[in-house]
Design an enzyme around this catalytic site. Structure first.
Site, mmCIF file in Angstrom:
data_model
loop_
_atom_site.group_PDB
_atom_site.id
_atom_site.type_symbol
_atom_site.label_atom_id
_atom_site.label_comp_id
_atom_site.label_asym_id
_atom_site.label_seq_id
_atom_site.Cartn_x
_atom_site.Cartn_y
_atom_site.Cartn_z
ATOM 1 N N CYS A 197 0.830 -1.208 0.000
ATOM 2 C CA CYS A 197 0.000 0.000 0.000
ATOM 3 C C CYS A 197 0.866 1.260 0.000
ATOM 4 C CB CYS A 197 -0.941 -0.037 1.213
ATOM 5 S SG CYS A 197 -2.038 1.376 1.303
ATOM 6 N N CYS B 200 -0.564 4.102 2.035
ATOM 7 C CA CYS B 200 -0.425 3.938 3.494
ATOM 8 C C CYS B 200 1.009 4.171 3.948
ATOM 9 C CB CYS B 200 -0.821 2.524 3.925
ATOM 10 S SG CYS B 200 -2.326 1.910 3.177
ATOM 11 N N ASP B 201 1.975 3.626 3.223
ATOM 12 C CA ASP B 201 3.338 3.553 3.749
ATOM 13 C C ASP B 201 4.361 4.398 2.993
ATOM 14 O OD1 ASP B 201 2.436 1.773 5.668
ATOM 15 O OD2 ASP B 201 2.700 0.052 4.346
HETATM 16 C C1 FAD Z 1 -0.317 -3.908 5.947
HETATM 17 C C2 FAD Z 1 -1.450 -2.958 5.628
HETATM 18 C C3 FAD Z 1 -1.353 -1.627 5.995
HETATM 19 C C4 FAD Z 1 -2.394 -0.757 5.724
HETATM 20 N N1 FAD Z 1 -2.273 0.546 6.132
HETATM 21 C C5 FAD Z 1 -3.292 1.395 5.944
HETATM 22 C C6 FAD Z 1 -3.208 2.737 6.404
HETATM 23 O O1 FAD Z 1 -2.188 3.175 6.958
HETATM 24 N N2 FAD Z 1 -4.290 3.536 6.191
HETATM 25 C C7 FAD Z 1 -5.425 3.100 5.556
HETATM 26 O O2 FAD Z 1 -6.381 3.877 5.433
HETATM 27 N N3 FAD Z 1 -5.523 1.839 5.093
HETATM 28 C C8 FAD Z 1 -4.490 0.977 5.265
HETATM 29 N N4 FAD Z 1 -4.575 -0.303 4.796
HETATM 30 C C9 FAD Z 1 -5.786 -0.697 4.048
HETATM 31 C C10 FAD Z 1 -6.935 -0.983 5.024
HETATM 32 O O3 FAD Z 1 -6.489 -1.888 6.008
HETATM 33 C C11 FAD Z 1 -8.144 -1.553 4.271
HETATM 34 O O4 FAD Z 1 -8.553 -0.648 3.274
HETATM 35 C C12 FAD Z 1 -9.305 -1.794 5.227
HETATM 36 O O5 FAD Z 1 -8.918 -2.632 6.301
HETATM 37 C C13 FAD Z 1 -10.494 -2.411 4.514
HETATM 38 O O6 FAD Z 1 -11.481 -2.616 5.455
HETATM 39 P P1 FAD Z 1 -12.648 -3.687 5.259
HETATM 40 O O7 FAD Z 1 -13.452 -3.594 6.499
HETATM 41 O O8 FAD Z 1 -13.301 -3.482 3.956
HETATM 42 O O9 FAD Z 1 -11.936 -5.120 5.163
HETATM 43 P P2 FAD Z 1 -10.828 -5.847 6.046
HETATM 44 O O10 FAD Z 1 -10.072 -4.933 6.912
HETATM 45 O O11 FAD Z 1 -10.078 -6.694 5.067
HETATM 46 O O12 FAD Z 1 -11.697 -6.814 6.989
HETATM 47 C C14 FAD Z 1 -12.337 -7.934 6.458
HETATM 48 C C15 FAD Z 1 -12.979 -8.702 7.600
HETATM 49 O O13 FAD Z 1 -13.781 -9.727 7.053
HETATM 50 C C16 FAD Z 1 -13.586 -10.917 7.800
HETATM 51 N N5 FAD Z 1 -14.024 -12.029 6.974
HETATM 52 C C17 FAD Z 1 -13.614 -12.398 5.740
HETATM 53 N N6 FAD Z 1 -14.291 -13.499 5.331
HETATM 54 C C18 FAD Z 1 -15.169 -13.809 6.333
HETATM 55 C C19 FAD Z 1 -16.144 -14.838 6.509
HETATM 56 N N7 FAD Z 1 -16.376 -15.766 5.579
HETATM 57 N N8 FAD Z 1 -16.855 -14.867 7.666
HETATM 58 C C20 FAD Z 1 -16.652 -13.920 8.635
HETATM 59 N N9 FAD Z 1 -15.744 -12.922 8.508
HETATM 60 C C21 FAD Z 1 -15.012 -12.878 7.380
HETATM 61 C C22 FAD Z 1 -12.109 -10.862 8.148
HETATM 62 O O14 FAD Z 1 -11.784 -11.774 9.208
HETATM 63 C C23 FAD Z 1 -11.990 -9.391 8.537
HETATM 64 O O15 FAD Z 1 -12.429 -9.234 9.877
HETATM 65 C C24 FAD Z 1 -3.562 -1.216 5.050
HETATM 66 C C25 FAD Z 1 -3.654 -2.557 4.661
HETATM 67 C C26 FAD Z 1 -2.626 -3.427 4.946
HETATM 68 C C27 FAD Z 1 -2.734 -4.878 4.525
#
Ligand code: FAD
Length: 311
Positions: free
Chosen positions: A138, A141-142
Protein backbone atom coordinates in the site's frame (compact mmCIF):
# COMPACT_ATOMS: atom_id res chain seq x y z
CA UNK A 1 -40.08 -10.60 12.00
CA UNK A 2 -38.74 -13.99 13.09
CA UNK A 3 -38.51 -14.50 16.90
CA UNK A 4 -35.64 -16.89 17.36
CA UNK A 5 -32.42 -16.69 19.36
CA UNK A 6 -30.38 -17.18 16.20
CA UNK A 7 -32.20 -14.44 14.33
CA UNK A 8 -30.91 -10.86 13.94
CA UNK A 9 -32.29 -7.83 12.13
CA UNK A 10 -28.90 -7.34 10.52
CA UNK A 11 -25.95 -9.69 10.16
CA UNK A 12 -22.62 -8.16 9.24
CA UNK A 13 -20.00 -10.48 7.75
CA UNK A 14 -16.56 -9.03 8.43
CA UNK A 15 -15.00 -7.17 11.33
CA UNK A 16 -12.71 -4.61 9.68
CA UNK A 17 -13.33 -0.83 9.45
CA UNK A 18 -16.29 -1.35 7.06
CA UNK A 19 -18.10 -3.96 9.18
CA UNK A 20 -17.43 -2.15 12.46
CA UNK A 21 -18.52 1.23 11.15
CA UNK A 22 -21.69 -0.39 9.76
CA UNK A 23 -22.28 -1.95 13.19
CA UNK A 24 -22.01 1.42 14.95
CA UNK A 25 -24.73 2.87 12.73
CA UNK A 26 -26.89 -0.28 12.82
CA UNK A 27 -26.74 -0.58 16.62
CA UNK A 28 -27.45 3.13 17.13
CA UNK A 29 -30.34 2.78 14.68
CA UNK A 30 -31.93 0.25 17.06
CA UNK A 31 -31.35 -2.87 14.95
CA UNK A 32 -30.47 -6.17 16.62
CA UNK A 33 -27.12 -6.69 14.98
CA UNK A 34 -24.37 -9.31 15.05
CA UNK A 35 -20.97 -9.15 13.41
CA UNK A 36 -19.16 -12.32 12.36
CA UNK A 37 -15.46 -11.59 12.62
CA UNK A 38 -13.92 -14.53 10.75
CA UNK A 39 -10.22 -15.27 11.04
CA UNK A 40 -9.09 -11.64 11.34
CA UNK A 41 -11.06 -9.66 13.98
CA UNK A 42 -10.13 -6.02 13.30
CA UNK A 43 -9.39 -6.71 9.63
CA UNK A 44 -6.26 -5.94 7.61
CA UNK A 45 -5.29 -2.88 9.60
CA UNK A 46 -4.19 -4.97 12.60
CA UNK A 47 -1.18 -5.97 10.48
CA UNK A 48 0.30 -2.50 10.41
CA UNK A 49 2.29 -0.75 13.15
CA UNK A 50 1.51 2.82 12.14
CA UNK A 51 -1.65 4.38 10.74
CA UNK A 52 -1.06 8.05 10.07
CA UNK A 53 -4.03 8.88 7.86
CA UNK A 54 -7.08 7.99 9.97
CA UNK A 55 -8.73 11.22 11.17
CA UNK A 56 -8.78 11.83 14.91
CA UNK A 57 -5.30 10.43 15.65
CA UNK A 58 -2.83 13.32 15.45
CA UNK A 59 0.02 10.93 16.28
CA UNK A 60 0.43 7.70 14.30
CA UNK A 61 -1.63 4.92 15.89
CA UNK A 62 -0.82 1.19 15.74
CA UNK A 63 -3.44 -0.48 13.53
CA UNK A 64 -4.26 -3.03 16.25
CA UNK A 65 -4.99 -0.22 18.78
CA UNK A 66 -7.25 1.60 16.34
CA UNK A 67 -9.23 -1.57 15.62
CA UNK A 68 -9.47 -2.48 19.33
CA UNK A 69 -11.03 0.95 19.92
CA UNK A 70 -13.56 0.37 17.13
CA UNK A 71 -14.47 -3.08 18.50
CA UNK A 72 -14.85 -1.62 22.00
CA UNK A 73 -17.14 1.12 20.63
CA UNK A 74 -19.29 -1.44 18.79
CA UNK A 75 -19.69 -3.64 21.88
CA UNK A 76 -20.51 -0.65 24.09
CA UNK A 77 -23.33 0.22 21.69
CA UNK A 78 -24.79 -3.26 22.18
CA UNK A 79 -23.70 -5.08 19.04
CA UNK A 80 -22.36 -8.63 19.44
CA UNK A 81 -19.11 -9.66 17.83
CA UNK A 82 -19.15 -13.41 17.16
CA UNK A 83 -15.72 -14.92 16.56
CA UNK A 84 -16.89 -17.31 13.87
CA UNK A 85 -16.50 -17.49 10.13
CA UNK A 86 -19.53 -17.71 7.86
CA UNK A 87 -19.03 -20.73 5.62
CA UNK A 88 -22.33 -20.74 3.69
CA UNK A 89 -25.01 -18.21 2.80
CA UNK A 90 -28.50 -18.69 1.42
CA UNK A 91 -30.06 -15.57 -0.11
CA UNK A 92 -32.84 -17.43 -1.93
CA UNK A 93 -35.43 -17.31 0.83
CA UNK A 94 -36.19 -14.71 3.47
CA UNK A 95 -35.05 -14.47 6.18
CA UNK A 96 -31.56 -15.06 4.76
CA UNK A 97 -29.64 -18.03 6.21
CA UNK A 98 -26.02 -18.13 7.33
CA UNK A 99 -24.07 -21.20 8.39
CA UNK A 100 -21.20 -20.43 10.77
CA UNK A 101 -17.99 -22.44 11.17
CA UNK A 102 -19.53 -24.15 14.26
CA UNK A 103 -22.32 -25.35 11.85
CA UNK A 104 -24.84 -23.24 13.78
CA UNK A 105 -27.37 -21.63 11.42
CA UNK A 106 -28.29 -17.96 11.89
CA UNK A 107 -30.98 -15.98 10.09
CA UNK A 108 -31.33 -12.27 9.38
CA UNK A 109 -33.67 -9.87 7.61
CA UNK A 110 -30.72 -8.21 5.92
CA UNK A 111 -26.98 -8.60 5.58
CA UNK A 112 -23.99 -6.34 5.08
CA UNK A 113 -21.04 -8.04 3.41
CA UNK A 114 -17.74 -6.49 4.56
CA UNK A 115 -15.30 -9.33 3.97
CA UNK A 116 -12.51 -7.14 2.55
CA UNK A 117 -9.81 -7.96 0.03
CA UNK A 118 -6.33 -9.45 0.22
CA UNK A 119 -3.29 -7.96 -1.47
CA UNK A 120 -1.57 -10.35 -3.89
CA UNK A 121 2.04 -11.14 -3.10
CA UNK A 122 4.80 -12.62 -5.23
CA UNK A 123 5.42 -15.43 -2.75
CA UNK A 124 9.17 -14.88 -2.21
CA UNK A 125 10.37 -15.89 1.30
CA UNK A 126 12.31 -12.60 1.62
CA UNK A 127 9.16 -10.64 0.69
CA UNK A 128 7.28 -12.33 3.56
CA UNK A 129 10.21 -11.81 5.97
CA UNK A 130 10.28 -8.04 5.39
CA UNK A 131 6.51 -7.40 5.23
CA UNK A 132 5.82 -4.28 7.31
CA UNK A 133 9.61 -3.80 7.62
CA UNK A 134 9.90 -1.99 4.31
CA UNK A 135 7.85 -4.33 2.09
CA UNK A 136 4.30 -3.05 1.63
CA UNK A 137 1.29 -3.52 -0.62
CA UNK A 138 0.00 0.00 0.00
CA UNK A 139 1.87 3.06 -1.30
CA UNK A 140 -0.83 5.42 0.00
CA UNK A 141 -0.43 3.94 3.49
CA UNK A 142 3.34 3.55 3.75
CA UNK A 143 4.90 5.80 1.10
CA UNK A 144 5.22 8.66 3.53
CA UNK A 145 7.75 6.66 5.59
CA UNK A 146 10.22 6.78 2.67
CA UNK A 147 10.59 10.54 2.25
CA UNK A 148 13.85 11.40 0.40
CA UNK A 149 14.77 7.70 0.12
CA UNK A 150 14.92 5.27 -2.81
CA UNK A 151 12.11 2.75 -3.31
CA UNK A 152 10.89 0.30 -5.92
CA UNK A 153 7.42 -0.63 -7.17
CA UNK A 154 6.82 -4.11 -8.55
CA UNK A 155 4.16 -4.36 -11.29
CA UNK A 156 3.28 -2.90 -14.64
CA UNK A 157 -0.45 -2.11 -14.52
CA UNK A 158 -2.43 0.96 -13.54
CA UNK A 159 -1.93 0.46 -9.80
CA UNK A 160 1.83 0.14 -10.18
CA UNK A 161 1.90 3.27 -12.35
CA UNK A 162 -0.19 5.26 -9.86
CA UNK A 163 1.95 4.04 -6.96
CA UNK A 164 5.19 5.02 -8.74
CA UNK A 165 3.86 8.50 -9.55
CA UNK A 166 2.59 8.95 -6.00
CA UNK A 167 5.88 7.80 -4.44
CA UNK A 168 7.92 10.04 -6.75
CA UNK A 169 6.34 13.07 -5.05
CA UNK A 170 8.41 12.58 -1.91
CA UNK A 171 10.86 9.74 -2.48
CA UNK A 172 14.30 10.42 -3.89
CA UNK A 173 14.09 7.80 -6.66
CA UNK A 174 11.51 5.21 -7.72
CA UNK A 175 12.39 2.07 -9.70
CA UNK A 176 9.37 0.59 -11.47
CA UNK A 177 10.11 -3.09 -12.00
CA UNK A 178 8.06 -4.81 -14.69
CA UNK A 179 8.51 -8.34 -15.98
CA UNK A 180 7.54 -7.55 -19.58
CA UNK A 181 8.95 -5.20 -22.23
CA UNK A 182 5.81 -3.01 -22.21
CA UNK A 183 3.69 -1.57 -19.40
CA UNK A 184 0.01 -2.53 -19.09
CA UNK A 185 -1.10 0.95 -18.02
CA UNK A 186 -2.98 3.63 -19.96
CA UNK A 187 -1.06 5.92 -22.33
CA UNK A 188 -1.45 9.03 -20.20
CA UNK A 189 0.09 7.34 -17.14
CA UNK A 190 2.89 5.89 -19.23
CA UNK A 191 3.73 9.35 -20.56
CA UNK A 192 3.76 10.75 -17.03
CA UNK A 193 6.01 7.92 -15.81
CA UNK A 194 8.48 8.46 -18.63
CA UNK A 195 8.51 12.22 -18.14
CA UNK A 196 9.25 11.99 -14.42
CA UNK A 197 13.00 12.32 -13.80
CA UNK A 198 12.72 10.50 -10.46
CA UNK A 199 11.26 7.33 -12.05
CA UNK A 200 13.34 4.68 -13.79
CA UNK A 201 11.45 1.82 -15.46
CA UNK A 202 13.25 -1.53 -15.38
CA UNK A 203 11.63 -3.60 -18.15
CA UNK A 204 11.96 -7.39 -18.48
CA UNK A 205 12.82 -7.48 -14.79
CA UNK A 206 11.58 -9.27 -11.69
CA UNK A 207 12.21 -9.01 -7.98
CA UNK A 208 14.60 -11.83 -7.11
CA UNK A 209 15.19 -11.14 -3.42
CA UNK A 210 14.63 -8.49 -0.78
CA UNK A 211 17.81 -7.74 1.17
CA UNK A 212 18.29 -6.47 4.73
CA UNK A 213 18.85 -7.48 8.33
CA UNK A 214 16.04 -6.08 10.52
CA UNK A 215 14.50 -3.93 7.74
CA UNK A 216 14.83 -3.55 3.98
CA UNK A 217 18.18 -2.23 2.77
CA UNK A 218 18.03 -3.27 -0.89
CA UNK A 219 16.81 -5.65 -3.56
CA UNK A 220 18.18 -8.04 -6.15
CA UNK A 221 16.55 -7.46 -9.53
CA UNK A 222 16.80 -10.08 -12.26
CA UNK A 223 16.65 -9.33 -15.97
CA UNK A 224 14.54 -12.19 -17.33
CA UNK A 225 16.09 -11.96 -20.81
CA UNK A 226 19.79 -11.94 -19.83
CA UNK A 227 19.46 -13.55 -16.34
CA UNK A 228 21.71 -10.75 -15.11
CA UNK A 229 21.13 -9.88 -11.43
CA UNK A 230 21.80 -6.44 -10.07
CA UNK A 231 21.62 -5.13 -6.53
CA UNK A 232 19.98 -1.81 -5.75
CA UNK A 233 20.15 -0.11 -2.35
CA UNK A 234 16.76 1.20 -1.26
CA UNK A 235 14.46 1.35 1.78
CA UNK A 236 11.01 0.40 0.46
CA UNK A 237 9.52 -2.28 -1.78
CA UNK A 238 5.93 -1.75 -2.93
CA UNK A 239 4.20 -4.79 -4.40
CA UNK A 240 1.50 -3.55 -6.80
CA UNK A 241 0.23 -6.67 -8.55
CA UNK A 242 -3.41 -6.40 -7.49
CA UNK A 243 -5.84 -7.54 -4.83
CA UNK A 244 -8.18 -10.51 -4.47
CA UNK A 245 -11.57 -9.56 -2.99
CA UNK A 246 -12.97 -12.08 -0.47
CA UNK A 247 -16.03 -13.01 -2.51
CA UNK A 248 -15.73 -16.78 -2.99
CA UNK A 249 -18.63 -17.33 -0.54
CA UNK A 250 -20.96 -15.23 -2.72
CA UNK A 251 -20.06 -16.59 -6.16
CA UNK A 252 -23.24 -17.23 -8.20
CA UNK A 253 -25.36 -15.73 -5.37
CA UNK A 254 -24.97 -12.02 -6.10
CA UNK A 255 -23.50 -10.07 -9.01
CA UNK A 256 -19.73 -9.87 -8.97
CA UNK A 257 -17.60 -7.98 -11.53
CA UNK A 258 -14.87 -9.46 -13.73
CA UNK A 259 -12.20 -8.69 -11.11
CA UNK A 260 -14.21 -10.42 -8.35
CA UNK A 261 -15.58 -7.31 -6.58
CA UNK A 262 -19.21 -7.18 -5.46
CA UNK A 263 -21.21 -4.87 -7.71
CA UNK A 264 -23.18 -2.17 -5.89
CA UNK A 265 -25.36 0.69 -7.07
CA UNK A 266 -23.21 3.36 -5.37
CA UNK A 267 -25.47 3.19 -2.28
CA UNK A 268 -24.23 -0.20 -1.03
CA UNK A 269 -27.12 -2.13 -2.60
CA UNK A 270 -26.18 -5.36 -4.37
CA UNK A 271 -28.12 -7.30 -7.00
CA UNK A 272 -30.28 -8.86 -4.24
CA UNK A 273 -32.72 -6.81 -2.21
CA UNK A 274 -31.67 -6.79 1.44
CA UNK A 275 -28.04 -7.71 0.70
CA UNK A 276 -25.64 -4.77 1.04
CA UNK A 277 -21.86 -4.54 0.67
CA UNK A 278 -19.21 -2.17 2.03
CA UNK A 279 -15.45 -1.69 2.16
CA UNK A 280 -12.67 -3.25 0.11
CA UNK A 281 -14.89 -6.13 -1.05
CA UNK A 282 -16.78 -3.70 -3.32
CA UNK A 283 -14.03 -1.12 -3.88
CA UNK A 284 -11.54 -1.82 -6.66
CA UNK A 285 -10.11 1.71 -6.43
CA UNK A 286 -9.29 3.16 -3.02
CA UNK A 287 -8.75 0.47 -0.35
CA UNK A 288 -8.34 2.80 2.58
CA UNK A 289 -9.67 2.35 6.10
CA UNK A 290 -11.48 5.69 6.21
CA UNK A 291 -13.24 4.90 2.93
CA UNK A 292 -14.16 1.39 4.12
CA UNK A 293 -15.60 2.96 7.28
CA UNK A 294 -17.52 5.53 5.18
CA UNK A 295 -19.05 2.89 2.93
CA UNK A 296 -19.89 0.84 6.04
CA UNK A 297 -21.91 3.77 7.37
CA UNK A 298 -23.71 4.13 4.01
CA UNK A 299 -24.50 0.39 3.99
CA UNK A 300 -25.95 0.51 7.51
CA UNK A 301 -28.10 3.57 6.77
CA UNK A 302 -29.48 1.91 3.64
CA UNK A 303 -30.01 -1.37 5.53
CA UNK A 304 -31.93 0.41 8.31
CA UNK A 305 -34.16 1.99 5.64
CA UNK A 306 -34.65 -1.44 4.07
CA UNK A 307 -35.62 -3.27 7.26
CA UNK A 308 -38.04 -0.55 8.25
CA UNK A 309 -39.67 -0.82 4.83
CA UNK A 310 -39.58 -4.62 4.85
CA UNK A 311 -41.34 -4.93 8.21
C1 FAD B 1 -0.32 -3.91 5.95
C2 FAD B 1 -1.45 -2.96 5.63
C3 FAD B 1 -1.35 -1.63 6.00
C4 FAD B 1 -2.39 -0.76 5.72
N1 FAD B 1 -2.27 0.55 6.13
C5 FAD B 1 -3.29 1.39 5.94
C6 FAD B 1 -3.21 2.74 6.40
O1 FAD B 1 -2.19 3.17 6.96
N2 FAD B 1 -4.29 3.54 6.19
C7 FAD B 1 -5.42 3.10 5.56
O2 FAD B 1 -6.38 3.88 5.43
N3 FAD B 1 -5.52 1.84 5.09
C8 FAD B 1 -4.49 0.98 5.27
N4 FAD B 1 -4.57 -0.30 4.80
C9 FAD B 1 -5.79 -0.70 4.05
C10 FAD B 1 -6.94 -0.98 5.02
O3 FAD B 1 -6.49 -1.89 6.01
C11 FAD B 1 -8.14 -1.55 4.27
O4 FAD B 1 -8.55 -0.65 3.27
C12 FAD B 1 -9.31 -1.79 5.23
O5 FAD B 1 -8.92 -2.63 6.30
C13 FAD B 1 -10.49 -2.41 4.51
O6 FAD B 1 -11.48 -2.62 5.46
P1 FAD B 1 -12.65 -3.69 5.26
O7 FAD B 1 -13.45 -3.59 6.50
O8 FAD B 1 -13.30 -3.48 3.96
O9 FAD B 1 -11.94 -5.12 5.16
P2 FAD B 1 -10.83 -5.85 6.05
O10 FAD B 1 -10.07 -4.93 6.91
O11 FAD B 1 -10.08 -6.69 5.07
O12 FAD B 1 -11.70 -6.81 6.99
C14 FAD B 1 -12.34 -7.93 6.46
C15 FAD B 1 -12.98 -8.70 7.60
O13 FAD B 1 -13.78 -9.73 7.05
C16 FAD B 1 -13.59 -10.92 7.80
N5 FAD B 1 -14.02 -12.03 6.97
C17 FAD B 1 -13.61 -12.40 5.74
N6 FAD B 1 -14.29 -13.50 5.33
C18 FAD B 1 -15.17 -13.81 6.33
C19 FAD B 1 -16.14 -14.84 6.51
N7 FAD B 1 -16.38 -15.77 5.58
N8 FAD B 1 -16.86 -14.87 7.67
C20 FAD B 1 -16.65 -13.92 8.63
N9 FAD B 1 -15.74 -12.92 8.51
C21 FAD B 1 -15.01 -12.88 7.38
C22 FAD B 1 -12.11 -10.86 8.15
O14 FAD B 1 -11.78 -11.77 9.21
C23 FAD B 1 -11.99 -9.39 8.54
O15 FAD B 1 -12.43 -9.23 9.88
C24 FAD B 1 -3.56 -1.22 5.05
C25 FAD B 1 -3.65 -2.56 4.66
C26 FAD B 1 -2.63 -3.43 4.95
C27 FAD B 1 -2.73 -4.88 4.52
Amino acid sequence: MTENENHRDIIIIGCGPAGLSAAIYAARGGAKTAIFSGMLPGGQLIQTMEVENFPGFPEAVPGADLMQKMMHQVKRLGCEILGEEIIKVDFETKPFKFTASSKKVFTADSVIIATGAKARWLGLPSETKFRNKGVSSCATCDGFFHRNKDVCVIGGGDTAAEDALFLAKFSNKVYLVHRRDKLRTNRRSEEKLKANPKIEILYDSTLDEVLGSDKVSGVKIKNVKTNEIKEINLSGVFIAIGHTPETSLFKDKIEIDAQGYIKTDGHAKTSIEGVFAAGDVMDPNYKQAVIAAGTGAVAAMETLKYINIAR
